[in-house]
Every structure is written in structure tokens, then in C-alpha cells.
Scaffold this motif. Structure first.
Motif, PDB file in Angstrom:
ATOM      1  N   GLU A 476       0.820  -1.111   0.058  1.00 52.66           N
ATOM      2  CA  GLU A 476       0.091  -0.133  -0.034  1.00 52.66           C
ATOM      3  C   GLU A 476       0.834   1.308  -0.061  1.00 52.66           C
ATOM      4  N   LEU A 480       0.131   3.047  -3.476  1.00 58.36           N
ATOM      5  CA  LEU A 480      -1.005   3.922  -3.063  1.00 58.36           C
ATOM      6  C   LEU A 480      -0.704   5.026  -2.013  1.00 58.36           C
ATOM      7  N   GLN A 485      -4.867   5.692  -1.514  1.00 58.11           N
ATOM      8  CA  GLN A 485      -5.216   4.686  -0.465  1.00 58.11           C
ATOM      9  C   GLN A 485      -6.769   4.976  -0.236  1.00 58.11           C
TER      10      GLN A 485
END
Length: 563
Positions: A476, A480, A485
Motif C-alpha cells: 500500500e 497507493l 489509499q
């Protein structure tokens, strides 16, 4: 010159109000400490972290898009309701005499109102007609608490029995009294397993066709009595279960006097403000309020009570007004018309069902709670808005806080204990939704409603477990960054929002209408309806996240700072 006696009286009133405020804060702190001690062995939910911020033009776009879609769908459903009103099971009501009739209906002699929501149609008139008796109950209870507090439960029993005889007759009163009597006999064994089995058997019995047929035959002269009795018995069963489980923990040896226990049980089960409509107040909260010493009412407290009553009456008026224009509940009996709706009208149909359910329980739970607070009890707060909730588990936490506390304390935590593994948590969640299924009524629609909610919470818990793993966190962070995210989480949440629409339609309308809504989203309306629904659900997710950020920031700003 200022009269010193007047100044002295004002200072005394101010001191009394400050002392009462301090005592309320101390009671709140003691309650929190008791909860921490009682639930300290359970796994505590980690405090939520704020979601990454989004650019304000993007946020404005999400808010405007979502609410514009909601309002437009309600408008289309309103037009559909008015066009099909003559074919639906709606009631012709004389417009003359309605307080909004002259302005809204423009001199029309009769208007249509949807009176097919039994909870609203039955209990709201009862709340209004028995309001003077509710006020008398509070006044007499205040006098009993002052002069002979040891007879307070006896007063609750006697006063409520008089109301019950007039409301549900002798047959219904006997049935309501038989449930706590049976549970009390089982409680004497101090075996929790036997208490739970008895509770299940009673609930299953009152949901059988034989019992319902027999009950209807007994009260055939008053058709609504069967429904009133069923609802009141269901609430009494839950309170009897709460009492029995708490006594098993507090008095495992059975040393408490039996007569005192029975009177307290009946006083708790028959407490008038919550006798018919709820909300569920845990026995520990009832016991705490029962032991509170007498406190006189201040002008401030009486003013607060009047304002709260006016507030909930305003919501009641709004709900009644909506039923003159939107006929969503009557479509339960006309599923073929739901199939003929266009997609926008169908979306407004589902949204109205969810919004009206929230409004309904705010009134049904809020008005009785005002009387209980005036008497000195601390009932659970009325349902909060769950139409903009990011997580499915938060819906259960925020909507019915009292029932959530019961399921957490007596089902989930005892089963999970110190084992915080995902497998054990899923078992506890399955037991919780089994309880939901049995208590709300053993039927096919309730089963599917409970099952969809269960699998939604399971997926949510599994997603939380994956999100805590180091590999996912690293992925993540790499792919992201920042706001992406949050957008990714909102996209994943869409997969839970759409099934929740089907479960809501099952619970609030019918299984056939829920199948129609699901078919329109994924099959007959594909791809236009599918893409549109996913877009608005994505906007809803982002609005929910921003609302959660705002609440956390507000809570942080109001938290006292340590010097």
C-alpha cells in the motif's frame, strides 16, 4: 439595591445545578470504569486513524453528486407513488382537520396515506394517547423514590399492569407475565446454558404457526392485539434474558432472596417507558438507576425535557407528512409494480425505506427515553444516522446501541475471550447473528437478512486482518500514496454497500422486492444501472470517510488538554 436573599437563592440554584452536573459526570466515569473492568479481557478495537485528506474540489464533487442523486431518485419515486397510488394498499384520509392540510393539499377533501408500516401505524397512536399516563408514571415514581424507594419496583409492576390490561387484555397480560415467571424458575438453577436454551425455546414457540393461530383466536375481537402482544413479549423475553445472565454472574451461589429477585425482574420487564417500543436498556443500567437517590427536578432539567419532547414530536410530524407522499411500504404487497419501476424510482424506493426506518426508530426510541432520563435512568442513545456509514459493523454499533451492548457482552466476548484469532472472532460473529435471526423471528426473510449482514461483517473482518499484515502495508505504501489509499478503500467498500441494499430491502419490504432490486443492479440493468449505482456508492464511501474524519477531529478538539 439588590436583594441579598434573591442573590443567595440564585447562588444556591447555581450550586445545585453544578453539583448535579458533577454527579452526572462522576456516574459516567464510574460506568466507564466498570465497563473496562468487565470487558478488560476482551480484545479492544484499535482507535481509528483518520483517512488521508482529499482535495476540496474532489470532496465537493462527491458530496454534490451523492446528494443530488439521492434527491433526484426520491423525486422520481415520489412521482411514481402518486401515479400508482390508486392501485396500492393506501388509506384515504380526510384532509380536513390535518394541520398541514390547507397549505399542502390545497383544499382537497381526501388524501392518501401509507399506513401499511405496522410498527408506525400501531405504536405512534399509542405513544400519543398514553402520553398523559406516562407523565403520571414519572410523577408518581418520583414521589415513591423520595418517600419509600424500597417499593419502586412494586410501583412499576402495579402501574404497568393497569396499562397492559387496557392495552392488550387479560390474555396478553398473562402471556407477558408468564415469560419472566418461566425465566425466573430456570434462573434458580444458575445455569447459563439452561437459561439460553429456555430463551430459545420460548422465542421459537411464539414464532410457530400454531401459537400465532391460537393467539389470533383468543384475541379475534381486537385484530391489533396479536401484533401488540407479540412485540411486547419479544421485548420482555430479551429483558428477562439480560436479567438472568447478569444475576448468574453477580450471584452464582443463589444467596439473594428469591422474592426480592422476582420483584426486581418484574419491575425491570414491565418498566412502562420501554414496555412497548423499546429501546432495550441493559439490566445493569436499570439497576444503577433504581439505586439512585431522590433528586429534585431543576428548571434546567425540565426545560431540557420539554425541548427533547418537542424535538421528537417534530420528527414524528415529518414522518407522518412523508407517508402522505411516499408509498414505499405498501409496495410490499404489490411486488409486480416494483418490477415495472425505472431504475431511478427503484433507487428512491430503497433509499426512502432506509431513511424512514431511521426516522421511525428515532421517534419510537427517543420519546420513551426522555421519560426514563427525567426519572433518573441512563437509557441507550437513540439511533444515530447510519445512512452515511463506512463500515457495516458500525451500522450495528450506531443504530441500536443497547442491543449492540447486549450482544457484545453476553455473546461475543464470552465466546471469544482472550483468543483473538480471526477464526475465533468469526465464530463469535456467527453466534451474534444467530441471536439476531432468532430474536427477530425465525423466517426466511429474516434468515437472508441476517446471513447477508453476517457475510458482510466477515468480509470486513477478513479485510482488516489482511490490511494489518506487513506485506499489504508495504504494498500500500509503495503503490497507493496519500489520497489514492483512501480512494482504493472506497472502491473496495462498494462491494459491501451493494449487498447491504439487498439486505435492507429484505428486512424493510420483502424477499421478492430484494430479488428485483438485485436483478436490476447486476443483470437487467447492466451495464448502465450497475455503473451508476457503483458510482454513487463510491461517492457515499468518500462522504462517509470525510464525516468520520470530521468526527475524530471534533472529538480531539473537545478533549481536555493536560497542563
Amino acid at each position: 439595591m439588590v436583594d441579598k436573599s434573591i442573590v443567595g437563592v440564585e447562588r444556591e440554584e447555581t450550586d445545585e445545578e453544578e453539583e448535579e452536573t458533577n454527579e452526572e459526570e462522576e456516574r459516567g466515569m464510574r460506568k466507564k470504569e466498570e465497563d473496562r473492568e468487565r470487558w478488560g479481557y476482551a480484545k479492544k478495537r484499535p482507535p481509528p486513524k483518520p483517512f488521508p485528506p482529499l482535495p476540496w474540489p474532489e470532496l465537493v464533487f462527491y458530496f454534490v453528486s451523492f446528494w443530488a442523486g439521492c434527491l433526484y431518485s426520491l423525486l422520481r419515486f415520489y412521482r411514481t407513488s402518486q401515479r400508482w397510488g390508486q392501485y396500492l394498499h393506501v388509506t384515504q384520509v380526510p384532509a380536513k382537520g390535518l394541520w398541514w392540510g390547507g397549505w399542502w393539499f390545497g383544499g382537497v377533501e381526501q388524501v392518501r396515506q401509507d399506513q401499511t408500516d405496522w410498527e408506525w401505524y400501531v405504536w405512534v397512536p399509542i405513544l400519543l394517547s398514553y402520553a398523559p399516563l406516562g407523565l403520571l408514571h414519572v410523577l408518581l415514581a418520583q414521589a415513591v423514590r423520595r418517600f419509600c424507594p424500597q417499593y419502586l419496583c412494586g410501583f412499576y409492576i402495579g402501574f404497568s399492569l393497569c396499562i397492559m390490561l387496557a392495552l392488550i387484555g387479560r390474555v396478553g397480560t398473562v402471556l407477558c407475565l408468564s415469560v419472566p415467571a418461566i425465566m425466573f424458575v430456570v434462573l434458580l438453577t444458575r445455569l447459563k446454558l439452561l437459561v439460553w436454551l429456555t430463551w430459545c425455546l420460548i422465542l421459537i414457540l411464539i414464532n410457530t404457526q400454531y401459537f400465532n393461530t391460537t393467539l389470533v383466536a383468543w384475541v379475534e375481537d381486537a385484530p391489533e392485539w396479536e401484533y401488540k402482544i407479540s412485540v411486547m413479549v419479544a421485548w420482555i423475553i430479551l429483558r428477562s434474558l439480560s436479567f438472568s445472565l447478569e444475576v448468574c454472574d453477580a450471584d452464582p451461589d443463589g444467596s439473594a432472596p428469591h422474592a426480592s429477585l422476582l420483584i426486581t425482574l418484574l419491575g425491570y420487564c414491565l418498566y412502562l417507558p420501554f414496555l412497548c417500543t423499546g429501546p432495550y436498556m441493559p439490566y445493569t443500567d436499570f439497576r444503577a438507576g433504581l439505586s439512585e437517590p431522590y433528586r429534585g427536578w431543576t428548571i434546567r432539567k425540565l426545560g431540557w425535557t420539554v425541548l427533547q419532547v418537542l424535538r421528537f414530536l417534530l420528527w414524528m410530524g415529518l414522518a407522518n407528512f412523508l407517508l402522505f407522499h411516499f408509498y414505499a411500504h405498501s409496495l410490499h404487497y404489490m411486488p409486480e409494480l416494483v418490477k415495472r419501476m425505472n431504475s431511478w424510482s427503484m433507487a428512491g424506493f430503497v433509499y426512502f425505506l432506509a431513511a424512514f426506518m431511521l426516522l421511525k426508530y428515532v421517534v419510537l426510541y427517543g420519546l420513551p427515553s426522555v421519560l426514563a432520563r427525567l426519572e433518573g435512568y441512563e437509557p441507550p442513545s437513540h439511533p444515530r444516522c447510519t445512512l452515511m456509514t463506512y463500515r457495516m459493523s458500525d451500522v450495528w454499533r450506531e443504530f441500536d446501541h443497547g442491543l449492540y451492548r447486549f450482544m457484545l457482552k453476553h455473546i461475543y466476548i464470552p465466546w471469544v475471550g482472550t483468543d483473538t484469532s480471526l477464526y475465533r472472532q468469526l465464530q463469535g460473529t456467527a453466534l451474534v447473528f444467530t441471536f439476531v435471526y432468532v430474536w427477530h423471528g425465525v423466517s426466511a426473510p429474516i434468515f437472508w437478512w441476517s446471513a447477508i449482514n453476517f457475510f458482510g461483517v466477515v468480509v470486513e473482518k477478513a479485510g482488516d486482518s489482511i490490511a494489518r499484515t506487513p506485506h499489504f502495508k508495504a504494498w500500500e505504501v509503495r503503490w497507493l500514496p496519500g489520497a489514492w489509499q483512501r480512494r482504493f478503500h472506497g472502491l473496495l467498500a462498494v462491494g459491501l454497500y451493494v449487498p447491504s441494499l439487498a439486505s435492507l430491502t429484505i428486512f424493510l419490504s420483502s424477499l421478492e422486492n430484494a430479488q428485483t432490486v438485485t436483478d436490476r443492479i447486476f443483470f437487467s440493468g447492466f451495464p448502465q444501472c450497475t455503473a451508476t449505482m457503483f458510482f454513487f456508492m463510491f461517492c457515499l464511501g468518500q462522504c462517509s470517510m470525510e464525516l468520520q474524519n470530521w468526527k475524530m477531529q471534533l472529538k480531539q478538539n473537545t478533549r481536555p488538554k493536560l497542563s
